[in-house]
Design a protein around this motif. Structure first.
Motif, PDB file in Angstrom:
ATOM      1  N   ASP A 113       0.811  -1.221   0.000  1.00 26.91           N
ATOM      2  CA  ASP A 113       0.000   0.000   0.000  1.00 26.91           C
ATOM      3  C   ASP A 113       0.842   1.268   0.000  1.00 26.91           C
ATOM      4  N   ASP A 114       2.152   1.135  -0.247  1.00 27.41           N
ATOM      5  CA  ASP A 114       3.038   2.299  -0.240  1.00 27.41           C
ATOM      6  C   ASP A 114       3.584   2.589  -1.633  1.00 27.41           C
ATOM      7  N   ILE A 115       4.297   3.696  -1.746  1.00 31.02           N
ATOM      8  CA  ILE A 115       4.819   4.139  -3.037  1.00 31.02           C
ATOM      9  C   ILE A 115       6.305   4.433  -2.885  1.00 31.02           C
ATOM     10  N   TYR A 149      14.497   8.488   5.083  1.00 30.53           N
ATOM     11  CA  TYR A 149      13.348   9.342   5.356  1.00 30.53           C
ATOM     12  C   TYR A 149      12.133   8.789   4.608  1.00 30.53           C
ATOM     13  N   TYR A 150      10.950   9.165   5.081  1.00 27.11           N
ATOM     14  CA  TYR A 150       9.741   8.766   4.367  1.00 27.11           C
ATOM     15  C   TYR A 150       8.668   9.827   4.538  1.00 27.11           C
ATOM     16  N   GLU A 151       7.751   9.851   3.596  1.00 24.83           N
ATOM     17  CA  GLU A 151       6.620  10.782   3.652  1.00 24.83           C
ATOM     18  C   GLU A 151       5.389  10.025   4.129  1.00 24.83           C
ATOM     19  N   ARG A 152       4.866  10.411   5.254  1.00 18.70           N
ATOM     20  CA  ARG A 152       3.657   9.802   5.805  1.00 18.70           C
ATOM     21  C   ARG A 152       2.470  10.627   5.325  1.00 18.70           C
ATOM     22  N   PHE A 153       1.552   9.995   4.587  1.00 18.77           N
ATOM     23  CA  PHE A 153       0.489  10.793   3.995  1.00 18.77           C
ATOM     24  C   PHE A 153      -0.871  10.123   4.134  1.00 18.77           C
ATOM     25  N   THR A 154      -1.896  10.959   4.132  1.00 17.33           N
ATOM     26  CA  THR A 154      -3.295  10.522   4.083  1.00 17.33           C
ATOM     27  C   THR A 154      -3.938  11.232   2.900  1.00 17.33           C
ATOM     28  N   ARG A 172       6.798   6.797   0.073  1.00 14.79           N
ATOM     29  CA  ARG A 172       5.601   7.494   0.542  1.00 14.79           C
ATOM     30  C   ARG A 172       4.738   6.468   1.268  1.00 14.79           C
ATOM     31  N   TYR A 173       4.624   6.648   2.579  1.00 17.83           N
ATOM     32  CA  TYR A 173       3.920   5.699   3.450  1.00 17.83           C
ATOM     33  C   TYR A 173       2.474   6.132   3.595  1.00 17.83           C
ATOM     34  N   ARG A 174       1.580   5.288   3.123  1.00 18.14           N
ATOM     35  CA  ARG A 174       0.158   5.598   3.136  1.00 18.14           C
ATOM     36  C   ARG A 174      -0.424   5.196   4.496  1.00 18.14           C
ATOM     37  N   PHE A 175      -0.910   6.181   5.251  1.00 13.87           N
ATOM     38  CA  PHE A 175      -1.502   5.904   6.561  1.00 13.87           C
ATOM     39  C   PHE A 175      -3.013   5.827   6.422  1.00 13.87           C
ATOM     40  N   HIS A 176      -3.573   4.665   6.795  1.00  9.09           N
ATOM     41  CA  HIS A 176      -5.015   4.465   6.664  1.00  9.09           C
ATOM     42  C   HIS A 176      -5.477   3.478   7.732  1.00  9.09           C
ATOM     43  N   PRO A 177      -6.773   3.320   7.944  1.00  7.82           N
ATOM     44  CA  PRO A 177      -7.284   2.484   9.044  1.00  7.82           C
ATOM     45  C   PRO A 177      -6.859   1.026   8.989  1.00  7.82           C
ATOM     46  N   ALA A 178      -6.437   0.536   7.829  1.00  5.60           N
ATOM     47  CA  ALA A 178      -6.050  -0.877   7.720  1.00  5.60           C
ATOM     48  C   ALA A 178      -4.584  -1.111   8.078  1.00  5.60           C
ATOM     49  N   ASN A 179      -3.798  -0.049   8.320  1.00 11.12           N
ATOM     50  CA  ASN A 179      -2.404  -0.216   8.716  1.00 11.12           C
ATOM     51  C   ASN A 179      -2.292  -1.006  10.016  1.00 11.12           C
ATOM     52  N   THR A 180      -1.180  -1.717  10.154  1.00 14.31           N
ATOM     53  CA  THR A 180      -0.934  -2.442  11.403  1.00 14.31           C
ATOM     54  C   THR A 180      -0.936  -1.507  12.596  1.00 14.31           C
ATOM     55  N   SER A 181      -0.316  -0.334  12.454  1.00 15.82           N
ATOM     56  CA  SER A 181      -0.244   0.616  13.567  1.00 15.82           C
ATOM     57  C   SER A 181      -1.606   1.177  13.939  1.00 15.82           C
ATOM     58  N   SER A 182      -2.569   1.076  13.045  1.00 13.61           N
ATOM     59  CA  SER A 182      -3.932   1.511  13.345  1.00 13.61           C
ATOM     60  C   SER A 182      -4.755   0.374  13.943  1.00 13.61           C
ATOM     61  N   ARG A 183      -4.646  -0.813  13.364  1.00 12.03           N
ATOM     62  CA  ARG A 183      -5.496  -1.938  13.769  1.00 12.03           C
ATOM     63  C   ARG A 183      -5.026  -2.608  15.054  1.00 12.03           C
ATOM     64  N   PHE A 184      -3.710  -2.618  15.276  1.00 13.67           N
ATOM     65  CA  PHE A 184      -3.172  -3.353  16.424  1.00 13.67           C
ATOM     66  C   PHE A 184      -2.334  -2.438  17.315  1.00 13.67           C
TER      67      PHE A 184
END
Length: 341
Positions: A96-98, A123-128, A204-216
């Motif tokens: 799910d990343d770019i 480095y990485y870009e965390r985006f929604t 580019r790190y896509r942050f969304h509700p299905a991410n591990t850091s969100s779900r767990f």
């Protein structure tokens, strides 16, 4: 006579489980890399959506697809990939990343130029859908090792491994640290090889509700606390059971204990300073000044207990040898019994 074509030096490891929404974009970001001589191993981990169809629809000879008939989970799938790959370097990628176009080229150049580095992130870009932020973790081995005392500072989807280090020390992801398995692996990796983060956005790190850091989130925090304890112990900090709470309160500048806890907090800061400067080569003065500020904050939150707190403040080098402004402000607060809110 047939000329044998050398195997690619890099294999991109891409585990996929029900990633149909963003998978094609992730794959395309790898296939347009400025460094083109790589292979991509995608492991479909029992997906029930169209992920496998998407993987098979892309006709690029650099892509190979392995299928798990049933879902084995991320850690088993990652370790399976590490066992299969034979290239010199292994780059991680999530479905799910770019990846930025220059990612593989720059990491390969850095790793070739620094043979003592076995693990390289960046480095990485965390985006929604509505915002983005560039995350800039520490870049040198010493700074990364020190920062790992506090948290994970190497983004999993940015890393490139040197396979020789993985194989020599039999380094694999540990199922005992699910949802923070990368953090635990970095802590072990740091014992055998140098680490680095490139000071440029690699993913580019896509942050969304299905991410591990969100779900767990809760499970991840519990595992991370265990990993921090392991790393601190390995560095010689010998943490006690209550030190993790003291540590968090000190660095959040939200100290909540009484005088006995304040004394313990001062002892913890002193141990942390010695390890930071001696083992992790942190700048002595910069670290001292930071700890002076933290120690003033902790003592200030007990200033309503009077001059006994000020005496405790002066018993630590971060107090008596620190910024005179902090010393004067704390003396006044303790005299007037005005604590920091």
């Amino acid at each position: 006579m047939t000329t044998q074509v050398p195997a690619p030096r890099i294999t991109v490891l891409l585990p996929v489980y029900n990633g149909e929404i963003y998978l094609r974009e992730a794959l395309e970001s790898i296939l347009i890399q400025t460094y083109a001589d790589f292979s991509l191993l995608a492991i479909d981990d029992g997906s029930t959506d169209s992920s496998l169809e998407i993987l098979r629809s892309i006709k690029d000879p650099r892509i190979s697809v392995k299928v798990n008939p049933t879902n084995k989970g991320l850690i088993r799938t990652l370790n399976e990939g590490l066992d299969l790959i034979q290239s010199e370097y292994i780059a991680r990628m999530d479905a799910d990343d770019i990846a930025t176009p220059y990612r593989l080229e720059e990491q390969l150049a850095f790793m070739d130029a620094h043979p003592d580095v076995g693990l390289c992130g960046g480095y990485y870009e965390r985006f929604t859908d509505t915002e983005s932020i560039v995350v800039r973790p520490p870049t040198t081995h010493e700074d990364i090792s020190y920062a790992l005392i506090f948290d994970n500072v190497m983004a999993h989807n940015t890393v490139m491994f040197r396979r020789s280090v993985l194989e020599h020390y039999r380094l694999r992801y540990d199922p005992a640290f699910a949802h923070a398995e990368d953090y635990e692996l970095w802590v072990r990796f740091a014992r055998y090889s140098r680490l680095a983060n490139l000071p440029r956005v690699l993913v580019r790190y896509r942050f969304h509700p299905a991410n591990t850091s969100s779900r767990f989130r809760q499970e991840q925090q519990i595992a991370a606390a265990k990993i921090r304890h392991i790393h601190r112990t390995h560095l010689g900090l010998e943490p006690q059971a209550a030190d993790a709470v003291l540590h968090r309160q000190l660095f959040d500048m939200r100290f909540e204990g009484g005088l006995p806890e304040l004394k313990a907090a001062g002892i913890w800061l002193a141990k942390l300073y010695r390890v930071g400067v001696r083992r992790c080569r942190q700048h002595p003065l910069k670290t001292f000044l930071e700890f002076n500020r933290l120690w003033y904050s902790a003592c200030g939150r007990l200033a309503d207990q009077g001059l006994q707190v000020f005496v405790q403040f002066l018993r630590q080098p971060f107090g008596i040898l620190g910024n005179p402004a902090y010393t004067l402000k704390l003396a006044y607060r303790c005299w007037k019994r005005i604590k920091i809110a």
